[in-house]
Design a protein around this motif. Structure first.
Motif, PDB file in Angstrom:
ATOM      1  N   LYS A  67       0.784  -1.242  -0.131  1.00 18.63           N
ATOM      2  CA  LYS A  67      -0.015   0.008  -0.027  1.00 18.63           C
ATOM      3  C   LYS A  67       0.805   1.382   0.043  1.00 18.63           C
ATOM      4  N   SER A  68       2.173   1.068   0.279  1.00 14.43           N
ATOM      5  CA  SER A  68       3.119   2.643   0.345  1.00 14.43           C
ATOM      6  C   SER A  68       4.522   1.868   0.159  1.00 14.43           C
ATOM      7  N   ALA A  69       5.148   2.892  -0.067  1.00 10.65           N
ATOM      8  CA  ALA A  69       6.855   2.773   0.022  1.00 10.65           C
ATOM      9  C   ALA A  69       7.482   4.242   0.215  1.00 10.65           C
ATOM     10  N   LYS A  70       8.705   4.122   0.301  1.00  8.17           N
ATOM     11  CA  LYS A  70       9.510   5.453   0.221  1.00  8.17           C
ATOM     12  C   LYS A  70       9.922   5.386  -1.207  1.00  8.17           C
ATOM     13  N   VAL A  71      10.123   6.867  -1.565  1.00  8.99           N
ATOM     14  CA  VAL A  71      10.328   6.977  -3.063  1.00  8.99           C
ATOM     15  C   VAL A  71      11.342   7.865  -3.342  1.00  8.99           C
ATOM     16  N   GLU A  72      12.230   7.825  -4.336  1.00  7.97           N
ATOM     17  CA  GLU A  72      12.871   9.013  -4.943  1.00  7.97           C
ATOM     18  C   GLU A  72      12.526   9.120  -6.301  1.00  7.97           C
ATOM     19  N   ALA A  93       1.715   6.576  -1.120  1.00  9.02           N
ATOM     20  CA  ALA A  93       0.902   5.712  -0.818  1.00  9.02           C
ATOM     21  C   ALA A  93      -0.107   5.542  -2.027  1.00  9.02           C
ATOM     22  N   TRP A  94      -0.864   4.336  -2.187  1.00  4.43           N
ATOM     23  CA  TRP A  94      -1.745   4.093  -3.282  1.00  4.43           C
ATOM     24  C   TRP A  94      -2.905   3.240  -2.508  1.00  4.43           C
ATOM     25  N   GLY A  95      -3.016   3.240  -1.331  1.00  2.00           N
ATOM     26  CA  GLY A  95      -4.138   2.407  -0.914  1.00  2.00           C
ATOM     27  C   GLY A  95      -4.900   3.215   0.655  1.00  2.00           C
ATOM     28  N   PRO A  96      -5.591   4.293   0.536  1.00  3.33           N
ATOM     29  CA  PRO A  96      -5.578   5.070  -0.749  1.00  3.33           C
ATOM     30  C   PRO A  96      -4.475   6.186  -1.219  1.00  3.33           C
ATOM     31  N   SER A  97      -4.556   6.659  -2.169  1.00  2.00           N
ATOM     32  CA  SER A  97      -3.717   7.654  -2.760  1.00  2.00           C
ATOM     33  C   SER A  97      -3.137   8.876  -1.939  1.00  2.00           C
ATOM     34  N   ALA A  98      -2.026   8.962  -1.635  1.00  2.00           N
ATOM     35  CA  ALA A  98      -1.379  10.047  -0.732  1.00  2.00           C
ATOM     36  C   ALA A  98       0.040  10.240  -0.979  1.00  2.00           C
ATOM     37  N   ALA A  99       0.520  11.285  -0.755  1.00  2.00           N
ATOM     38  CA  ALA A  99       2.009  11.504  -0.628  1.00  2.00           C
ATOM     39  C   ALA A  99       2.457  12.544   0.153  1.00  2.00           C
ATOM     40  N   ASP A 100       3.681  12.304   0.809  1.00  3.62           N
ATOM     41  CA  ASP A 100       4.303  13.446   1.595  1.00  3.62           C
ATOM     42  C   ASP A 100       5.933  13.400   0.940  1.00  3.62           C
ATOM     43  N   LEU A 101       6.198  14.539   0.234  1.00  2.00           N
ATOM     44  CA  LEU A 101       7.344  14.559  -0.633  1.00  2.00           C
ATOM     45  C   LEU A 101       8.187  15.801  -0.585  1.00  2.00           C
ATOM     46  N   LYS A 102       9.267  15.945  -0.242  1.00  2.00           N
ATOM     47  CA  LYS A 102      10.340  16.778  -0.323  1.00  2.00           C
ATOM     48  C   LYS A 102      10.651  17.039  -1.795  1.00  2.00           C
ATOM     49  N   VAL A 103      10.524  18.289  -2.225  1.00  2.00           N
ATOM     50  CA  VAL A 103      11.109  18.909  -3.684  1.00  2.00           C
ATOM     51  C   VAL A 103      12.202  19.567  -3.838  1.00  2.00           C
ATOM     52  N   ASP A 172       0.228   5.585 -10.125  1.00  2.00           N
ATOM     53  CA  ASP A 172      -0.326   4.478  -9.191  1.00  2.00           C
ATOM     54  C   ASP A 172       0.215   3.422  -9.499  1.00  2.00           C
ATOM     55  N   LEU A 173       1.490   2.826  -8.725  1.00  2.00           N
ATOM     56  CA  LEU A 173       2.259   1.767  -8.843  1.00  2.00           C
ATOM     57  C   LEU A 173       1.556   0.480  -9.309  1.00  2.00           C
ATOM     58  N   PRO A 174       0.575   0.081  -8.131  1.00  2.00           N
ATOM     59  CA  PRO A 174       0.027  -1.381  -8.622  1.00  2.00           C
ATOM     60  C   PRO A 174      -0.850  -1.347  -9.796  1.00  2.00           C
ATOM     61  N   LYS A 175      -1.554  -0.255  -9.990  1.00  4.03           N
ATOM     62  CA  LYS A 175      -2.407  -0.082 -11.369  1.00  4.03           C
ATOM     63  C   LYS A 175      -1.393  -0.310 -12.410  1.00  4.03           C
ATOM     64  N   GLU A 176      -0.430   0.641 -12.645  1.00  6.82           N
ATOM     65  CA  GLU A 176       0.725   0.466 -13.743  1.00  6.82           C
ATOM     66  C   GLU A 176       1.189  -0.831 -13.880  1.00  6.82           C
ATOM     67  N   LEU A 177       1.487  -1.594 -12.869  1.00  8.28           N
ATOM     68  CA  LEU A 177       2.031  -2.761 -13.113  1.00  8.28           C
ATOM     69  C   LEU A 177       1.099  -3.920 -13.504  1.00  8.28           C
ATOM     70  N   ALA A 250       5.893   1.677   4.382  1.00 10.10           N
ATOM     71  CA  ALA A 250       6.338   2.793   5.173  1.00 10.10           C
ATOM     72  C   ALA A 250       5.143   3.683   5.379  1.00 10.10           C
ATOM     73  N   LYS A 251       4.820   4.160   6.826  1.00  7.46           N
ATOM     74  CA  LYS A 251       4.187   5.177   7.030  1.00  7.46           C
ATOM     75  C   LYS A 251       4.225   6.666   7.069  1.00  7.46           C
ATOM     76  N   ALA A 252       3.371   7.597   6.668  1.00 10.32           N
ATOM     77  CA  ALA A 252       3.445   9.042   6.776  1.00 10.32           C
ATOM     78  C   ALA A 252       2.369   9.293   7.187  1.00 10.32           C
ATOM     79  N   ALA A 253       2.635  10.562   7.767  1.00  3.08           N
ATOM     80  CA  ALA A 253       1.163  11.545   8.312  1.00  3.08           C
ATOM     81  C   ALA A 253       0.876  12.355   7.183  1.00  3.08           C
ATOM     82  N   PHE A 254      -0.097  12.009   6.470  1.00  2.00           N
ATOM     83  CA  PHE A 254      -0.802  12.693   5.338  1.00  2.00           C
ATOM     84  C   PHE A 254      -1.753  13.628   5.806  1.00  2.00           C
TER      85      PHE A 254
END
Length: 275
Positions: A67-72, A93-103, A172-177, A250-254
């Motif tokens: 449902k989620s992962a750390k990404v770069e 995250a993709w279950g449901p969709s969410a993200a917390d990212l540094k740009v 959406d990683l699972p959808k694309e796979l 991985a978890k994050a506070a969305f």
């Protein structure tokens, strides 16, 4: 007049930055045909299309369950209207969709007068929020967060650029796979392809919408890296999004930013036009 044009261009840049984290389309629960957590075929030879699809289906199953992962993530856009690039790192995250990212390392941020060199992007509840910092308060009415809705649309060129930017980089990683596993053209490209991850096997295939997707799958069956290259029909923008994955689950506070500290993208455009 030149200042107004610069700000309209800057607004496009903000929209593209927001788009990479934005509101992934599709359902993370969508199942790939015949999905099962089977082991990858032997890595010592070129795999058949059936074996390649089996390996991608297994990666789909593992990613969907996590449902989620750390990404770069590195975004590159080749477009006469808004070319550039940005790097994003954090949790998606993709279950449901969410993200917390540094740009960071962003040519788009560099073009915006008063914008921070690094910032934060959050995708929560179907919208994407960009932290503008305090340097743009004169243009935002003191609001710190820019809100970009996935459904933003309109007839003017700026809105079209915004919508195109969001559509080009949604992931959406699972959808694309799942779509890759179901592609009749999925193929094994081995470990020695450009961009490969050590110890991983590479697969690729064409998806709808002018997309070429590549994925590198580790010995444990998890996807370690994806690359999605998109050519807009008619010779428009070309985008490339390369993403590495780690720490599945991985978890994050969305968290949604406070409403009183948020300005919607259409409202920002109105302020820029008045200014």
């Amino acid at each position: 007049m030149r200042n107004g044009f610069r700000w309209r261009h800057a607004a496009v840049a903000l929209a593209v930055v927001a788009g990479v984290a934005g509101c992934q389309d599709g359902d993370g629960g969508t199942k790939a045909p015949g999905a099962s957590a089977t082991a990858q075929p032997s890595a010592q030879r070129t795999q058949s299309p059936e074996e390649a699809a089996q390996a991608v289906r297994a990666a789909y199953t593992k990613a969907a369950a996590a449902k989620s992962a750390k990404v770069e993530m590195r975004l590159l856009v080749a477009d006469d209207r808004a070319p550039g690039g940005s790097t994003f790192a954090g949790v998606q995250a993709w279950g449901p969709s969410a993200a917390d990212l540094k740009v960071y390392d962003s040519s788009y941020l560099a073009e915006i007068p008063g914008a921070p060199v690094e910032t934060q992007v959050r995708s929560v509840g179907g919208a994407t929020y960009v932290d503008l910092g305090t340097g743009l308060s004169a243009q935002t009415g003191g609001k710190r967060w820019l809100k970009v809705e996935a459904a933003t649309a309109g007839g003017d060129e700026l809105s079209l650029q915004l919508t195109g930017g969001l559509a080009a980089v949604n992931m959406d990683l699972p959808k694309e796979l799942g779509l890759l596993a179901a592609s009749p053209a999925v193929r094994h490209i081995g470990p020695g392809t450009r961009g490969y991850v050590e110890g991983a096997q590479g697969y690729e295939g064409e998806l709808s919408g002018g997309k070429l997707m590549q994925v590198w799958i580790g010995a444990d069956g998890y996807p370690l890296k994806t690359a999605v290259h998109t050519d807009t029909p008619g010779g428009g923008a070309k985008t490339s999004v390369s993403t590495t994955y780690s720490d599945f689950g991985a978890k994050a506070a969305f968290r949604t930013p406070p409403a009183e500290d948020t300005i919607a993208f259409p409202d920002l455009l109105k302020r820029l036009v008045r200014g």
